[in-house]
Design a protein around this motif. Structure first.
Motif, short mmCIF file in Angstrom:
data_model
loop_
_atom_site.label_atom_id
_atom_site.label_comp_id
_atom_site.label_asym_id
_atom_site.label_seq_id
_atom_site.Cartn_x
_atom_site.Cartn_y
_atom_site.Cartn_z
N PHE A 9 0.87 -1.18 0.00
CA PHE A 9 0.00 0.00 0.00
C PHE A 9 0.90 1.23 0.00
N GLU A 10 0.56 2.22 -0.82
CA GLU A 10 1.31 3.48 -0.84
C GLU A 10 0.33 4.63 -0.97
N THR A 32 -1.20 -1.11 11.27
CA THR A 32 -1.28 -2.25 10.36
C THR A 32 -1.15 -3.56 11.12
N ALA A 56 4.30 4.38 2.78
CA ALA A 56 4.05 3.07 2.18
C ALA A 56 4.34 1.96 3.17
N PHE A 135 -8.24 -1.85 4.20
CA PHE A 135 -7.04 -1.11 4.60
C PHE A 135 -7.24 0.39 4.42
N LYS A 136 -8.18 0.75 3.60
CA LYS A 136 -8.55 2.16 3.43
C LYS A 136 -8.76 2.84 4.78
N LEU A 164 -2.79 6.67 -5.08
CA LEU A 164 -2.87 5.53 -4.15
C LEU A 164 -2.42 4.27 -4.88
N ALA A 166 -2.27 0.10 -4.32
CA ALA A 166 -2.69 -1.03 -3.48
C ALA A 166 -2.57 -2.29 -4.32
N THR A 182 -7.27 3.51 -6.21
CA THR A 182 -6.03 2.75 -6.17
C THR A 182 -5.66 2.24 -7.56
#
Length: 698
Positions: A9-10, A32, A56, A135-136, A164, A166, A182
């Motif tokens: 994820f970034e 996380t 990230a 994860f959002k 974004l 993902a 994403t």
């Protein structure tokens, strides 16, 4: 074998403030980890990345789906689950439906002699495809000291989100935040890199590096250090690496290149602190010294990019620094045209706080408090004179041009200008030292004058703020009163000073409150101050490794000598695990507990001490008191406890043979009075009843 995937994820952003980035990276990892624990997906490793333009996280070998769960669910007792005719009750039917089952799935088990309804519930584990879009919420739950909104979005974040990423291996995980969806697209260095399409989550670091972005902050930091060390070796320099500045510079760049610039030697005539502040605080440069510690006319900077045309970049930095130093040189020369007295007069027009008056008023109060502290320490007349003078001129540099431009130099310039004006060296140094410590575990004053003045200035600020109702609450402490209180205690601890802190605070309150309409009464304000200082004392003691019950045991009196409190605490902490100490603590605890039955007006009548055991206890107590009190006054833990130990056997003999609560009131009260006096002596060391004696629970 459990199947896994690799997830990335970034969050791409406009440039973030460097000072918030370290905490943001830690927060991302912790949130996380907590989320993965909650959704019950195992993983091999988590890597976090942060640069000014991105946050990230890479989750390596993440479990593809949750484990299927089969659990046994307990319901109502059999007598509730069935009626008299043996039919299922509404309770049983409702229970089974609630578990997604029917009454046909019910079976009975005995629990503690009673039959209960049970069903077996099977839950199929969710897949990554179902879970990962959530994860959002982790991204949206990140918190920052300051946030902003953009466009017409109500969502607040540290900076506007630009892109974004993902990915689950090579698949995009779909979700969106503020109209940004994403994808597998990220971006390299703003000037040297370009658009990057990620074909796999594990390609992230290398592909970014190819586009001039080092996403791992620890690698960027090491590169800066290595490049700096090479410059040191090549040039035979000594480059002072300030850790805070190194962290900040690391977080200002995505691709670090370290180089140097130079400035005119004429600026070396300025005070060293001025040059360092101009370079470090304003330009984020590292100063350069020779082997003797003298500043050289060079500086080290870190470019956000490669070494192309680096000499042109160096010339640009030199030009910016030259202008800064020219200003500093002008301010330095102009300031010396004003006398200290001229500046003190200007302080009469600068408000410190609306109800507490001007800076000049604060200086006057601080001088009185400093003289009070000095008198409690019985310092020499010469030191008292220095304290008075230092307090009088302690704030004069606040109205100088240099401090107006470089606020970080308050106190430092006072020191320099006072020396130039011919002030005593210790007086001048005290002007700088009275701001110490400026941070947790920071440098403390070296001189007695500076230490006294620092305590006085901080007491004036703390007591003044409490007097006008500016009391820290939660995370709000705009006047840094907590840090200042800890500073006072650290100075007392370092110097092993025993001063009646709360007596000084009370007298300071009388000085400060004159002419102020109080919102609360004096007793309430002083109680608040006592609680405040005790909390700060407990904080320092916890930092020293002491447990809370030990802190409670020794922190029963007013804070006088912190080092002695800590020494007593460490003694008790050690003895709590010592079986041989058990009968000692039992003796002291029995005395303290029973002594609470004594009234304050009870006094000891020797003629009523008729039994040999009570006479022996009374005699022993009288014998040890002089040496015991002397040991306490000298902060000698070992000697104090040695004297107390002499009471142990007489105490046990007393309780084994004496009925304290005698039917005859005069005898009963006399014995309680004896225990009360001994209890007071024991409590001068610690309240043994508050210690959780671990050997008692073996």
């Amino acid at each position: 074998m459990t199947q896994t995937s690799n997830v990335l994820f970034e969050v791409g952003l406009e440039e973030m403030p460097a000072r918030y980035m370290n905490e943001t990276e830690v927060q991302m990892k912790e949130k996380t980890q907590q989320w993965l624990e909650e959704i019950q997906l195992s993983y091999k490793n988590i890597k976090t990345f942060i640069t000014p333009r991105r946050i990230a996280i890479q989750i390596q070998e993440l479990q593809l789906k949750q484990d299927d769960q089969e659990e046994e669910v307990k319901g109502p007792a059999e007598k509730i689950a069935k009626d008299e005719a043996g039919n299922w009750s509404k309770a049983a039917i409702g229970f089974s439906k609630g578990q997604g089952k029917s009454v046909d799935d019910i079976y009975f088990k005995e629990v503690n002699g009673t039959n209960y309804v049970f069903v077996k519930k099977y839950t199929k584990g969710k897949t990554q495809d179902e879970l990962l879009p959530d994860f959002k919420q982790i991204i949206m739950q990140l918190t920052f000291p300051k946030t902003m909104r953009w466009k017409n979005h109500s969502f607040r974040f540290i900076r506007p989100i630009k892109w974004l990423v993902a990915l689950k291996d090579d698949e995009v995980i779909p979700f969106e935040i503020t109209d940004v969806s994403t994808s597998n697209v990220t971006y390299g260095h703003r000037f040297l890199g370009g658009k990057i399409e990620l074909s796999h989550a594990l390609d992230y670091e290398q592909l970014l590096k190819d586009q001039y972005v080092i996403v791992d902050s620890s690698i960027r930091k090491n590169q800066i250090l290595q490049q700096t060390e090479k410059l040191q070796e090549d040039k035979d320099w000594r480059i002072k690496i300030d850790e805070n500045l190194l962290d900040e510079v690391t977080n200002l760049v995505e691709y670090p290149t370290t180089y140097y610039g130079e400035f005119n030697e004429e600026f070396l005539s300025l005070p060293k602190e001025v040059l360092i502040t101009s370079m470090r605080e304003h330009q984020r440069y590292f100063p350069v010294e020779n082997a003797e510690g003298d500043l050289l006319p060079y500086f080290i900077f870190v470019r956000n990019g490669n070494d192309d045309h680096i000499q042109n970049v160096s010339k640009g930095n030199e030009k910016v620094l030259r202008a800064r130093l020219k200003d500093a040189q002008f301010f330095y020369e102009e300031d010396q045209k004003q006398s200290i007295q001229d500046n003190l007069i200007k302080l009469e027009k600068i408000i410190f706080q609306e109800k507490l008056g001007t800076i000049a008023d604060k200086v006057n109060r601080t001088k009185q408090i400093a003289e009070l502290v000095a008198s409690q320490l019985n310092v020499s007349e010469e030191t008292v004179k220095k304290v008075t003078r230092a307090a009088t001129i302690s704030k004069f540099d606040l109205v100088t041009n240099m401090v107006d431009e470089f606020t970080e130099l308050q106190g430092t310039m006072g020191h320099q200008y006072a020396l130039l004006a011919g002030e005593d060296e210790e007086v001048a140094k005290a002007i700088e030292e009275h701001y110490m410590p400026t941070q947790s575990h920071g440098q403390l004053p070296e001189t007695t004058t500076g230490a006294i003045l620092s305590i006085a200035d901080k007491i004036d600020t703390i007591v003044g703020c409490f007097t006008v109702g500016l009391i820290p609450t939660g995370s709000q402490d705009p006047y840094a009163l907590r840090r200042q209180a800890i500073g006072i205690l650290e100075i007392m601890k370092e110097n092993k000073w025993s001063i009646p802190l709360f007596t000084i605070i009370e007298r300071s309150f009388d000085i400060i409150s004159t002419g102020i309409d109080l919102e609360t009464n004096k007793i309430e304000i002083l109680d608040q101050l006592k609680t405040f200082f005790n909390q700060r004392t407990a904080y320092i003691m916890r930092e020293a490794g002491l447990e809370q019950d030990i802190i409670d045991a020794v922190l029963i009196h007013r804070v006088e000598t912190l080092s002695f409190l800590i020494a007593k605490g460490k003694y008790l902490s050690k003895k709590r695990n010592d079986p041989s100490f058990k009968n000692k603590e039992e003796a002291f605890v029995r005395v303290i507990n029973l002594a609470q039955k004594a009234e304050e007006n009870y006094s000891i009548d020797e003629t009523l001490l008729t039994q040999k055991e009570e006479k022996a206890l009374y005699t022993t107590w009288n014998d040890i008191v002089p040496e015991y009190n002397q040991a306490l006054q000298q902060f000698n833990v070992e000697e104090a406890i040695t004297q107390l130990m002499k009471l142990v056997e007489p105490i046990h003999e007393f309780f084994d043979h004496i009925m304290v609560m005698d039917k005859q009131e005069s005898i009963r009260n006399n014995r309680l009075a004896l225990l009360k006096q001994i209890s007071n002596s024991i409590l001068d060391f610690a309240d043994f009843t508050k210690v959780q004696w671990k050997q008692n629970h073996a």
